[in-house]
Design an enzyme around this catalytic site. Sequence first.
Site, PDB file in Angstrom:
ATOM      1  N   SER A 137       0.623  -1.542   0.294  1.00  0.00           N
ATOM      2  CA  SER A 137      -0.097   0.317   0.091  1.00  0.00           C
ATOM      3  C   SER A 137       1.356   0.982  -0.007  1.00  0.00           C
ATOM      4  O   SER A 137       1.861   1.150   0.626  1.00  0.00           O
ATOM      5  CB  SER A 137      -0.786   0.073   1.632  1.00  0.00           C
ATOM      6  OG  SER A 137      -0.910   1.292   1.603  1.00  0.00           O
ATOM      7  N   LYS A 165      -1.106  -1.082  -4.005  1.00  0.00           N
ATOM      8  CA  LYS A 165      -2.155   0.008  -4.055  1.00  0.00           C
ATOM      9  C   LYS A 165      -1.683   1.258  -3.952  1.00  0.00           C
ATOM     10  O   LYS A 165      -0.964   1.384  -3.224  1.00  0.00           O
ATOM     11  CB  LYS A 165      -3.127  -0.755  -2.921  1.00  0.00           C
ATOM     12  CG  LYS A 165      -3.770   0.045  -2.520  1.00  0.00           C
ATOM     13  CD  LYS A 165      -4.238  -1.347  -0.853  1.00  0.00           C
ATOM     14  CE  LYS A 165      -5.026  -0.480  -0.226  1.00  0.00           C
ATOM     15  NZ  LYS A 165      -5.626  -0.761   1.490  1.00  0.00           N
ATOM     16  N   LYS A 167      -2.468   4.964  -2.458  1.00  0.00           N
ATOM     17  CA  LYS A 167      -3.644   6.163  -1.541  1.00  0.00           C
ATOM     18  C   LYS A 167      -4.272   7.085  -1.884  1.00  0.00           C
ATOM     19  O   LYS A 167      -3.744   7.621  -3.078  1.00  0.00           O
ATOM     20  CB  LYS A 167      -3.186   6.582  -0.226  1.00  0.00           C
ATOM     21  CG  LYS A 167      -2.835   4.942   0.259  1.00  0.00           C
ATOM     22  CD  LYS A 167      -3.927   4.607   0.668  1.00  0.00           C
ATOM     23  CE  LYS A 167      -4.206   3.708   2.213  1.00  0.00           C
ATOM     24  NZ  LYS A 167      -5.208   3.562   2.602  1.00  0.00           N
ATOM     25  N   ASP A 192      -7.103   2.855  -2.928  1.00  0.00           N
ATOM     26  CA  ASP A 192      -8.100   2.946  -2.028  1.00  0.00           C
ATOM     27  C   ASP A 192      -8.257   4.218  -0.910  1.00  0.00           C
ATOM     28  O   ASP A 192      -6.772   5.420  -1.534  1.00  0.00           O
ATOM     29  CB  ASP A 192      -6.609   2.769  -0.392  1.00  0.00           C
ATOM     30  CG  ASP A 192      -7.669   2.559   0.679  1.00  0.00           C
ATOM     31  OD1 ASP A 192      -9.626   2.603   1.130  1.00  0.00           O
ATOM     32  OD2 ASP A 192      -7.440   1.729   1.969  1.00  0.00           O
ATOM     33  N   GLU A 217     -10.794   0.573  -3.496  1.00  0.00           N
ATOM     34  CA  GLU A 217     -11.142  -0.199  -2.414  1.00  0.00           C
ATOM     35  C   GLU A 217     -11.797   1.312  -1.841  1.00  0.00           C
ATOM     36  O   GLU A 217     -11.438   2.793  -1.181  1.00  0.00           O
ATOM     37  CB  GLU A 217     -10.024   0.144  -1.138  1.00  0.00           C
ATOM     38  CG  GLU A 217     -10.240  -0.524  -0.147  1.00  0.00           C
ATOM     39  CD  GLU A 217      -9.344  -0.868   0.732  1.00  0.00           C
ATOM     40  OE1 GLU A 217      -7.870  -1.494   0.108  1.00  0.00           O
ATOM     41  OE2 GLU A 217      -9.003  -1.095   2.056  1.00  0.00           O
ATOM     42  N   ASP A 242     -13.758  -1.486   2.939  1.00  0.00           N
ATOM     43  CA  ASP A 242     -12.680  -1.834   3.810  1.00  0.00           C
ATOM     44  C   ASP A 242     -13.851  -1.297   5.458  1.00  0.00           C
ATOM     45  O   ASP A 242     -14.730  -2.009   5.746  1.00  0.00           O
ATOM     46  CB  ASP A 242     -11.869  -1.465   3.124  1.00  0.00           C
ATOM     47  CG  ASP A 242     -11.040  -1.076   4.983  1.00  0.00           C
ATOM     48  OD1 ASP A 242     -11.121  -2.222   5.830  1.00  0.00           O
ATOM     49  OD2 ASP A 242      -9.313  -0.149   4.979  1.00  0.00           O
ATOM     50  N   LYS A 266      -9.980  -7.475   8.119  1.00  0.00           N
ATOM     51  CA  LYS A 266      -8.571  -6.713   8.737  1.00  0.00           C
ATOM     52  C   LYS A 266      -9.710  -7.679   9.812  1.00  0.00           C
ATOM     53  O   LYS A 266     -11.109  -6.915  10.268  1.00  0.00           O
ATOM     54  CB  LYS A 266      -8.425  -5.551   8.564  1.00  0.00           C
ATOM     55  CG  LYS A 266      -8.015  -4.674   7.717  1.00  0.00           C
ATOM     56  CD  LYS A 266      -7.814  -3.506   7.505  1.00  0.00           C
ATOM     57  CE  LYS A 266      -7.394  -2.745   6.579  1.00  0.00           C
ATOM     58  NZ  LYS A 266      -6.957  -1.435   6.588  1.00  0.00           N
ATOM     59  N   GLY A 294      -4.168  -4.766   5.934  1.00  0.00           N
ATOM     60  CA  GLY A 294      -3.317  -4.531   6.860  1.00  0.00           C
ATOM     61  C   GLY A 294      -2.867  -3.176   7.975  1.00  0.00           C
ATOM     62  O   GLY A 294      -3.900  -2.126   7.107  1.00  0.00           O
TER      63      GLY A 294
HETATM   64  O1  SMG Z   1      -0.260  -2.914   6.777  1.00  0.00           O
HETATM   65  O2  SMG Z   1       0.255  -2.013   4.633  1.00  0.00           O
HETATM   66  C1  SMG Z   1      -0.239  -1.676   5.495  1.00  0.00           C
HETATM   67  C2  SMG Z   1      -1.396  -0.700   6.132  1.00  0.00           C
HETATM   68  C3  SMG Z   1      -2.590  -1.000   4.644  1.00  0.00           C
HETATM   69  O3  SMG Z   1      -3.549   0.860   3.323  1.00  0.00           O
HETATM   70  C4  SMG Z   1      -3.649   0.152   4.568  1.00  0.00           C
HETATM   71  N1  SMG Z   1      -4.142   0.378   5.628  1.00  0.00           N
HETATM   72  O4  SMG Z   1      -7.018   1.747   4.740  1.00  0.00           O
HETATM   73  O5  SMG Z   1      -6.508   0.374   4.104  1.00  0.00           O
HETATM   74  C5  SMG Z   1      -6.540   0.884   4.712  1.00  0.00           C
HETATM   75  C6  SMG Z   1      -4.826   1.692   5.421  1.00  0.00           C
HETATM   76  C7  SMG Z   1      -6.028   1.297   6.800  1.00  0.00           C
HETATM   77  C8  SMG Z   1      -4.521   2.341   7.712  1.00  0.00           C
HETATM   78  S1  SMG Z   1      -4.146   3.856   7.157  1.00  0.00           S
HETATM   79  C9  SMG Z   1      -3.120   3.795   8.674  1.00  0.00           C
HETATM   80 MG    MG Z   2      -8.744   0.393   3.068  1.00  0.00          MG
END
Ligand code: SMG
Ligand code: MG
Length: 371
Positions: A137, A165, A167, A192, A217, A242, A266, A294
């Site tokens: 991510s 992925k 953001k 995402d 996402e 999510d 998750k 994650g």
């Molecule tokens: O653990 O690699 C990881 C982070 C993956 O993007 C990630 N998590 O919305 O999926 C999500 C985010 C939530 C945490 S953001 C601080």
């Molecule tokens: Mg997410």
Amino acid sequence: MRIERFRIHRLNIPLVRPFRTSFGTERVRDVILVEATSDNGISGWGECVTMSWPGYSYEYGDNAIDVMTHHLLPALREVSDSDDPFAVRAAMEVVAGHPMAKNAMSTAMLDVWLRERGESLGEYLGAARTHVDCGVSVGIPVTESIGELLAEVGGYVDEGYRRIKLKIQPGWDIEPIRAVRQAWPTIPLQTDANQAYERSDASHLASLDQFDLLLHEQPLEQDDWYGHVLMSQACQTPICLDESIHSVMSADSALQFGACSIINIKPGRVGSYLTAKEIHDVSRDRGAPVWAGGMLETGIGRAANVALAALPGFTLPGDTSGSNRYYEVDVTEPFVLQDGQLPVPTGPGIGVDPIPEVLRDMTVWSTDLSI
Ligand code: SMG
Ligand code: MG
């Protein structure tokens, strides 16, 4: 066997680089590890995946510790000698919400129970493979520089990650996606938004279909079920949820109503690995792929997530990256990517332990709770 006490360990671990999403920027991970200890001296571990502030959800470190100490601990008293993980989950139902706190305590208890039986979490949950495909991510660069984004993605591609992925948020979507797609025309790519868009952005998000994306996402607010139905109809790119999915019922409803066709699972968001497995099962029954999300976990949470990601319905690469994507020094032996995969731990329970010296050096606070 009886669980005699819990110890909550709070650690501060700097991230190797800031992680910026549509809701904020994380620079130092406020890690909370829960250790459950039994009367026969077995310790089990669970990670509480809260952030230090309520940005991803209403939970955050301080309130999770409060809920664990004042509400979950008393609720767990009656099941401290139970050999039924489902009874442990049921006992916590007296507390509304707070899935991250619940998951941390119940995973620590489950870990003790599995270690005593000599069974790995993967075996217990029904793992179908020995290695899992890993994605990564990629946050929004703090500088909002596309060059910096390409350099970061390039590093991950070179390491062997099997999907990327990105953001996104309004103003940071078409151009960064276009640049990454041009540089890597065939790499599996997904987005995402962490709820950053509105229903009226549907045609804008549909314009991203040209980049051949695996999924979007959580584009809209978590409660906007109908908006996600409209978004699913507007976009050829599948919608994945999510933040909206908190239970088996919400997963089933979202799939049945057409609010999404893929689910990010998750355990911390749904309260337990048992519920995570049940969401996997219902999604499988409905023909919907799932993948492991994650929360920037240390090796403790990562080990358990990798075990979950080995279940047969996890057909898309997860946010199960190697330790070095997050931390210079992990709390456990590092998870090292091998050909874009991580090995599923095979030892009893979650299969890993914190390294005592690292745990000691990184701990900023701890407390003992007798049950
Ligand atoms: O653990 O690699 C990881 C982070 C993956 O993007 C990630 N998590 O919305 O999926 C999500 C985010 C939530 C945490 S953001 C601080
Ligand atoms: Mg997410």
